[in-house]
Design a protein around this motif. Structure first.
Motif, PDB file in Angstrom:
ATOM      1  N   PRO A   2       0.850  -1.229   0.025  1.00  0.00           N
ATOM      2  CA  PRO A   2      -0.034   0.080   0.021  1.00  0.00           C
ATOM      3  C   PRO A   2       0.937   1.104  -0.042  1.00  0.00           C
ATOM      4  O   PRO A   2       2.036   1.290   0.588  1.00  0.00           O
ATOM      5  CB  PRO A   2      -0.768  -0.132   1.289  1.00  0.00           C
ATOM      6  CG  PRO A   2      -0.558  -1.408   1.775  1.00  0.00           C
ATOM      7  CD  PRO A   2       0.336  -2.056   1.100  1.00  0.00           C
ATOM      8  N   ARG A   3       0.443   2.288  -0.793  1.00  0.00           N
ATOM      9  CA  ARG A   3       1.154   3.460  -0.998  1.00  0.00           C
ATOM     10  C   ARG A   3       0.390   4.560   0.131  1.00  0.00           C
ATOM     11  O   ARG A   3      -0.830   4.641  -0.203  1.00  0.00           O
ATOM     12  CB  ARG A   3       1.365   3.837  -2.292  1.00  0.00           C
ATOM     13  CG  ARG A   3       2.121   5.198  -2.372  1.00  0.00           C
ATOM     14  CD  ARG A   3       2.654   5.453  -3.952  1.00  0.00           C
ATOM     15  NE  ARG A   3       3.895   4.652  -3.973  1.00  0.00           N
ATOM     16  CZ  ARG A   3       4.579   4.340  -5.163  1.00  0.00           C
ATOM     17  NH1 ARG A   3       4.158   5.409  -6.172  1.00  0.00           N
ATOM     18  NH2 ARG A   3       5.386   3.686  -5.399  1.00  0.00           N
ATOM     19  N   TYR A   4       1.015   5.437   0.670  1.00  0.00           N
ATOM     20  CA  TYR A   4       0.488   6.532   1.320  1.00  0.00           C
ATOM     21  C   TYR A   4       1.198   7.985   1.083  1.00  0.00           C
ATOM     22  O   TYR A   4       2.345   7.832   0.966  1.00  0.00           O
ATOM     23  CB  TYR A   4       0.669   6.137   3.018  1.00  0.00           C
ATOM     24  CG  TYR A   4      -0.058   5.013   3.347  1.00  0.00           C
ATOM     25  CD1 TYR A   4      -1.420   5.050   3.755  1.00  0.00           C
ATOM     26  CD2 TYR A   4       0.712   3.694   3.354  1.00  0.00           C
ATOM     27  CE1 TYR A   4      -2.172   3.969   4.099  1.00  0.00           C
ATOM     28  CE2 TYR A   4      -0.135   2.576   3.644  1.00  0.00           C
ATOM     29  CZ  TYR A   4      -1.476   2.616   4.146  1.00  0.00           C
ATOM     30  OH  TYR A   4      -2.154   1.583   4.487  1.00  0.00           O
ATOM     31  N   GLN A  63       5.702  10.334  -0.142  1.00  0.00           N
ATOM     32  CA  GLN A  63       5.084   8.993  -0.342  1.00  0.00           C
ATOM     33  C   GLN A  63       5.594   8.139   0.479  1.00  0.00           C
ATOM     34  O   GLN A  63       7.113   8.318   0.516  1.00  0.00           O
ATOM     35  CB  GLN A  63       4.858   8.664  -1.771  1.00  0.00           C
ATOM     36  CG  GLN A  63       6.216   8.521  -2.593  1.00  0.00           C
ATOM     37  CD  GLN A  63       6.047   8.368  -3.967  1.00  0.00           C
ATOM     38  OE1 GLN A  63       5.472   9.090  -4.607  1.00  0.00           O
ATOM     39  NE2 GLN A  63       6.313   6.842  -4.274  1.00  0.00           N
ATOM     40  N   ASP A  65       5.556   3.672   0.941  1.00  0.00           N
ATOM     41  CA  ASP A  65       5.104   2.377   0.683  1.00  0.00           C
ATOM     42  C   ASP A  65       5.335   1.423   1.714  1.00  0.00           C
ATOM     43  O   ASP A  65       6.603   1.257   2.584  1.00  0.00           O
ATOM     44  CB  ASP A  65       5.716   1.669  -0.628  1.00  0.00           C
ATOM     45  CG  ASP A  65       5.261   2.197  -1.753  1.00  0.00           C
ATOM     46  OD1 ASP A  65       4.272   2.884  -1.796  1.00  0.00           O
ATOM     47  OD2 ASP A  65       6.242   2.234  -2.726  1.00  0.00           O
ATOM     48  N   ALA A  69      -1.598  -2.746   5.324  1.00  0.00           N
ATOM     49  CA  ALA A  69      -2.581  -1.720   5.123  1.00  0.00           C
ATOM     50  C   ALA A  69      -2.848  -0.986   6.723  1.00  0.00           C
ATOM     51  O   ALA A  69      -3.083  -1.520   7.713  1.00  0.00           O
ATOM     52  CB  ALA A  69      -3.969  -2.316   4.650  1.00  0.00           C
ATOM     53  N   GLU A  71      -4.736   2.122   8.743  1.00  0.00           N
ATOM     54  CA  GLU A  71      -5.646   3.245   8.620  1.00  0.00           C
ATOM     55  C   GLU A  71      -4.796   4.589   8.606  1.00  0.00           C
ATOM     56  O   GLU A  71      -4.166   5.082   9.631  1.00  0.00           O
ATOM     57  CB  GLU A  71      -6.669   3.152   9.866  1.00  0.00           C
ATOM     58  CG  GLU A  71      -7.870   3.962   9.627  1.00  0.00           C
ATOM     59  CD  GLU A  71      -7.555   5.361  10.188  1.00  0.00           C
ATOM     60  OE1 GLU A  71      -8.199   6.264   9.330  1.00  0.00           O
ATOM     61  OE2 GLU A  71      -7.035   5.608  10.942  1.00  0.00           O
ATOM     62  N   PRO A  72      -5.218   5.496   7.713  1.00  0.00           N
ATOM     63  CA  PRO A  72      -4.210   6.630   7.579  1.00  0.00           C
ATOM     64  C   PRO A  72      -4.133   7.436   8.871  1.00  0.00           C
ATOM     65  O   PRO A  72      -3.179   7.979   9.023  1.00  0.00           O
ATOM     66  CB  PRO A  72      -5.006   7.578   6.377  1.00  0.00           C
ATOM     67  CG  PRO A  72      -5.752   6.434   5.503  1.00  0.00           C
ATOM     68  CD  PRO A  72      -6.164   5.271   6.513  1.00  0.00           C
ATOM     69  N   CYS A  93      -2.461  12.301   6.133  1.00  0.00           N
ATOM     70  CA  CYS A  93      -2.358  10.921   5.629  1.00  0.00           C
ATOM     71  C   CYS A  93      -3.351  10.453   4.767  1.00  0.00           C
ATOM     72  O   CYS A  93      -4.465  10.716   5.275  1.00  0.00           O
ATOM     73  CB  CYS A  93      -1.372   9.906   6.890  1.00  0.00           C
ATOM     74  SG  CYS A  93      -1.064   8.699   6.011  1.00  0.00           S
ATOM     75  N   ARG A  95      -4.304   7.120   1.781  1.00  0.00           N
ATOM     76  CA  ARG A  95      -4.151   6.037   1.075  1.00  0.00           C
ATOM     77  C   ARG A  95      -4.019   6.577  -0.505  1.00  0.00           C
ATOM     78  O   ARG A  95      -5.279   7.113  -0.755  1.00  0.00           O
ATOM     79  CB  ARG A  95      -4.971   4.935   1.251  1.00  0.00           C
ATOM     80  CG  ARG A  95      -4.846   3.617   0.332  1.00  0.00           C
ATOM     81  CD  ARG A  95      -3.641   2.694   0.794  1.00  0.00           C
ATOM     82  NE  ARG A  95      -3.468   1.525  -0.150  1.00  0.00           N
ATOM     83  CZ  ARG A  95      -3.826   0.516   0.037  1.00  0.00           C
ATOM     84  NH1 ARG A  95      -4.600   0.162   1.365  1.00  0.00           N
ATOM     85  NH2 ARG A  95      -3.780  -0.588  -0.753  1.00  0.00           N
ATOM     86  N   ASP A  98      -1.582   2.940  -6.325  1.00  0.00           N
ATOM     87  CA  ASP A  98       0.141   2.467  -6.621  1.00  0.00           C
ATOM     88  C   ASP A  98       1.098   3.235  -7.491  1.00  0.00           C
ATOM     89  O   ASP A  98       2.306   3.331  -7.248  1.00  0.00           O
ATOM     90  CB  ASP A  98      -0.075   1.019  -6.933  1.00  0.00           C
ATOM     91  CG  ASP A  98      -0.636   0.153  -5.885  1.00  0.00           C
ATOM     92  OD1 ASP A  98      -0.839   0.755  -4.741  1.00  0.00           O
ATOM     93  OD2 ASP A  98      -0.659  -0.962  -6.183  1.00  0.00           O
TER      94      ASP A  98
END
Length: 257
Positions: A2-4, A63, A65, A69, A71-72, A93, A95, A98
C-alpha cells in the motif's frame, strides 16, 4: 505494498535539507527512521520537492510504501509519536493509488518567503524569517516581480549546481504582500507559484527584489537581469531561513476526504 501520501510540516533549521545524506540529520532521514519503528526497513520515501538546509515545510508532500494496510489516521499518529521531539509533523495522511507519485503527479508547487524589516533582533522568530534593517518599497518590488512572471529562460536565477535539464520554466505567480505585524513593523511575504522550480530560483528572486525594494536597483533592472541569461546578473541570493514550501497541488487532492 500500500502507498500512502503524507503531508509534512517541519522546521528546516536543524537539518541539512530534506534529502537523506550520510552523516548530517535530514528531514527524510528522520521520517524514514520513524517508519522503521513501525515496520522493518529500510524505507525509502519520495517527496514533491527537495528543500535545502534551513528551508522549512508547511505543505511538503511525501509518499511511503508499507507492507501492511494502515488506517491513515493511525499511521499519522504513530509517525508523529516516533518523530518526537523532532520539529517535524505529519499533518495529514491518505491512501493513494500505486501509480501515484508525490513528485511526478504534482502539477503545482507554492512557496512563501517571509522578510521582516526591523532593526532589533527577532528572538522568537530566529531562523524563521529574513530580517533586514530598513523598510522596503513594496510597489517597486512588485513592479520588478511582474517582469519575471511568464515563460522564460531563468538561467540568471538558477544555481550553478542546478541539475535541471532546462532553465526554461513558466512562473505563474510572484506576488509581494505587505503585512503589518503585531510589533508594528512590516513583513513582506513573497508568494511564488509554478509547476516546478530551478535550484535556488525562489531565493534568487527574493534576494534580487530586496535590492529593488531597498532602492539599490530600479525595477527594470530585474528584466535586464532576466534577459542577460547569466548567473552573474542576478542579485544576492536570499538566505534559506525565510523560505517555506507552502503547498503542493495535484489534479486530485489526495487529502480531500
Amino acid at each position: 505494498m500500500p502507498r500512502y501520501a503524507l503531508k509534512v510540516e517541519y522546521d528546516g533549521g536543524p537539518y541539512a535539507g530534506w534529502q537523506r545524506q550520510d552523516g548530517p540529520a535530514t528531514v527524510q532521514g528522520a521520517i524514514e527512521a520513524a517508519l522503521a519503528r513501525l515496520e522493518p526497513g529500510p524505507h525509502t520515501i519520495a517527496a514533491a520537492g527537495r528543500t535545502d538546509a534551513g528551508v522549512h515545510g508547511l505543505g511538503q508532500v511525501a509518499q511511503a510504501d508499507l507492507a501492511k494496510a494502515w488506517e491513515p489516521f493511525r499511521l499519522a499518529e504513530a509517525l508523529n509519536y516516533h518523530l518526537k521531539p523532532a520539529p517535524i509533523a505529519i499533518v495529514a495522511c491518505a491512501r493513494v493509488a500505486d501509480d501515484w507519485h508525490a513528485r511526478f503527479s504534482a502539477n503545482e508547487r507554492r512557496y512563501l518567503f517571509r522578510l521582516v524589516a526591523r532593526r532589533a533582533p527577532l528572538p522568537f522568530e530566529r531562523g524563521q524569517v529574513w530580517k533586514v534593517n530598513q523598510p522596503l518599497d513594496a510597489a517597486a518590488m512588485q513592479a520588478g516581480a511582474d517582469l519575471l512572471v511568464g515563460h522564460h529562460d531563468f538561467t540568471t536565477f538558477r544555481s550553478s549546481i542546478c541539475q535541471a535539464d532546462s532553465p526554461v520554466k513558466t512562473l505563474d505567480e510572484l506576488t509581494v504582500e505587505t503585512v503589518t505585524r503585531p510589533d508594528g513593523y512590516p513583513e513582506y511575504r513573497f508568494h511564488v507559484r509554478a509547476r516546478s522550480f530551478l535550484h535556488n530560483q525562489v531565493r534568487s528572486f527574493v534576494g534580487t527584489l530586496e535590492r529593488v525594494g531597498a532602492g539599490a536597483w530600479p525595477p527594470e533592472r530585474v528584466g535586464e537581469a532576466l534577459a542577460a541569461r547569466e548567473r552573474k546578473a542576478c542579485g544576492p541570493v536570499a538566505p534559506p531561513q525565510g523560505l517555506y514550501l507552502a503547498a503542493v497541488k495535484y489534479p486530485s487532492d489526495p487529502f480531500a476526504d
